[in-house]
Design a protein around this motif. Structure first.
Motif, PDB file in Angstrom:
ATOM      1  N   LYS A  98       0.870  -1.188  -0.072  1.00  0.00           N
ATOM      2  CA  LYS A  98      -0.018  -0.198  -0.169  1.00  0.00           C
ATOM      3  C   LYS A  98       0.886   1.304  -0.019  1.00  0.00           C
ATOM      4  O   LYS A  98       2.032   1.134   0.798  1.00  0.00           O
ATOM      5  N   ARG A  99       0.225   2.197  -0.762  1.00  0.00           N
ATOM      6  CA  ARG A  99       1.100   3.576  -0.818  1.00  0.00           C
ATOM      7  C   ARG A  99      -0.077   4.615  -0.820  1.00  0.00           C
ATOM      8  O   ARG A  99      -0.674   4.477  -1.826  1.00  0.00           O
ATOM      9  N   TRP A 100      -0.504   5.326   0.012  1.00  0.00           N
ATOM     10  CA  TRP A 100      -1.372   6.341   0.260  1.00  0.00           C
ATOM     11  C   TRP A 100      -3.021   5.557  -0.292  1.00  0.00           C
ATOM     12  O   TRP A 100      -3.469   4.892   0.470  1.00  0.00           O
ATOM     13  N   PHE A 101      -3.404   5.876  -1.223  1.00  0.00           N
ATOM     14  CA  PHE A 101      -4.657   5.431  -1.826  1.00  0.00           C
ATOM     15  C   PHE A 101      -4.406   4.246  -2.773  1.00  0.00           C
ATOM     16  O   PHE A 101      -5.654   3.825  -3.472  1.00  0.00           O
ATOM     17  N   THR A 102      -3.404   3.604  -3.050  1.00  0.00           N
ATOM     18  CA  THR A 102      -3.150   2.589  -4.231  1.00  0.00           C
ATOM     19  C   THR A 102      -2.573   1.325  -3.248  1.00  0.00           C
ATOM     20  O   THR A 102      -1.914   1.378  -2.649  1.00  0.00           O
ATOM     21  N   LYS A 103      -3.093   0.235  -4.036  1.00  0.00           N
ATOM     22  CA  LYS A 103      -2.859  -1.053  -3.411  1.00  0.00           C
ATOM     23  C   LYS A 103      -2.067  -2.018  -4.850  1.00  0.00           C
ATOM     24  O   LYS A 103      -2.803  -1.720  -5.871  1.00  0.00           O
ATOM     25  N   ARG A 104      -1.336  -2.722  -4.518  1.00  0.00           N
ATOM     26  CA  ARG A 104      -1.000  -3.624  -5.402  1.00  0.00           C
ATOM     27  C   ARG A 104      -0.974  -4.992  -4.730  1.00  0.00           C
ATOM     28  O   ARG A 104      -0.427  -5.190  -3.507  1.00  0.00           O
ATOM     29  N   GLU A 142       8.313   0.179  -8.989  1.00  0.00           N
ATOM     30  CA  GLU A 142       7.603   1.268  -8.178  1.00  0.00           C
ATOM     31  C   GLU A 142       7.324   0.717  -6.857  1.00  0.00           C
ATOM     32  O   GLU A 142       6.662   1.433  -5.987  1.00  0.00           O
TER      33      GLU A 142
END
Length: 171
Positions: A98-104, A142
């Protein structure tokens, strides 16, 4: 105009509100104890009682993550423990960066070129998996910007279990 009995006796209005609130609290306490005791009486001593402690569940898995370093860890140790009362069959874990509002999301398919999932755990047993984050960073550069991560696993019945979210870096 409403005149209460206490004001007719010459007492200030503060006692009137104090009497009302003490009566309300007394009624609530009595209802709470009556409700709790009737539930225990109906169900017997083995019935559900009103308490705030954790009850042991039939199917439950605990996922714990341990970092190799406090910041920018290179390895994460995942420990899955069956804390329930029955055997559990877990599918492959999903690693969520997770980074801020993004997920992988990444599903672990193989461990050292062998398929070990779905995994079968008996009550009290645990499984340990060492996850190297460098392989994810090489495949998707990233992901080095990801601040947090957690792991989710789903059992054969569809119930989801997740670990606590750990912080990889601050920004």
């Amino acid at each position: 105009m409403e005149i209460s009995i206490l004001t007719m006796l010459g007492l200030p209005p503060f006692f009137d509100t104090l009497l009302k609130w003490s009566l309300i609290i007394t009624v609530l306490v009595i209802v709470f104890f009556l409700y709790g005791s009737t539930r225990t009486f109906k169900k017997g001593s083995s019935g559900k009682k009103m308490s705030f402690r954790n009850r042991s569940k039939l199917y439950f898995a605990e996922i714990r993550l341990v970092k190799s370093r406090r910041f920018n860890p290179s390895n994460i140790e995942m420990t899955v423990t069956n804390t329930g009362k029955k055997d559990i069959d877990l599918n492959a874990p999903v690693i969520i960066f997770k980074r801020w509002f993004t997920k992988r999301r990444f599903r672990v398919l193989k461990v050292e070129h062998s398929e070990i999932y779905p995994i079968y755990l008996e009550p009290g047993r645990s499984s340990v998996l060492d996850i190297s984050l460098d392989q994810f960073y090489e495949a998707v550069p990233e992901l080095q910007l990801a601040c947090r991560m957690r792991i989710e696993m789903i059992d054969h019945k569809g119930k989801s279990y997740s670990s606590q979210t750990i912080r990889l870096k601050w920004f």
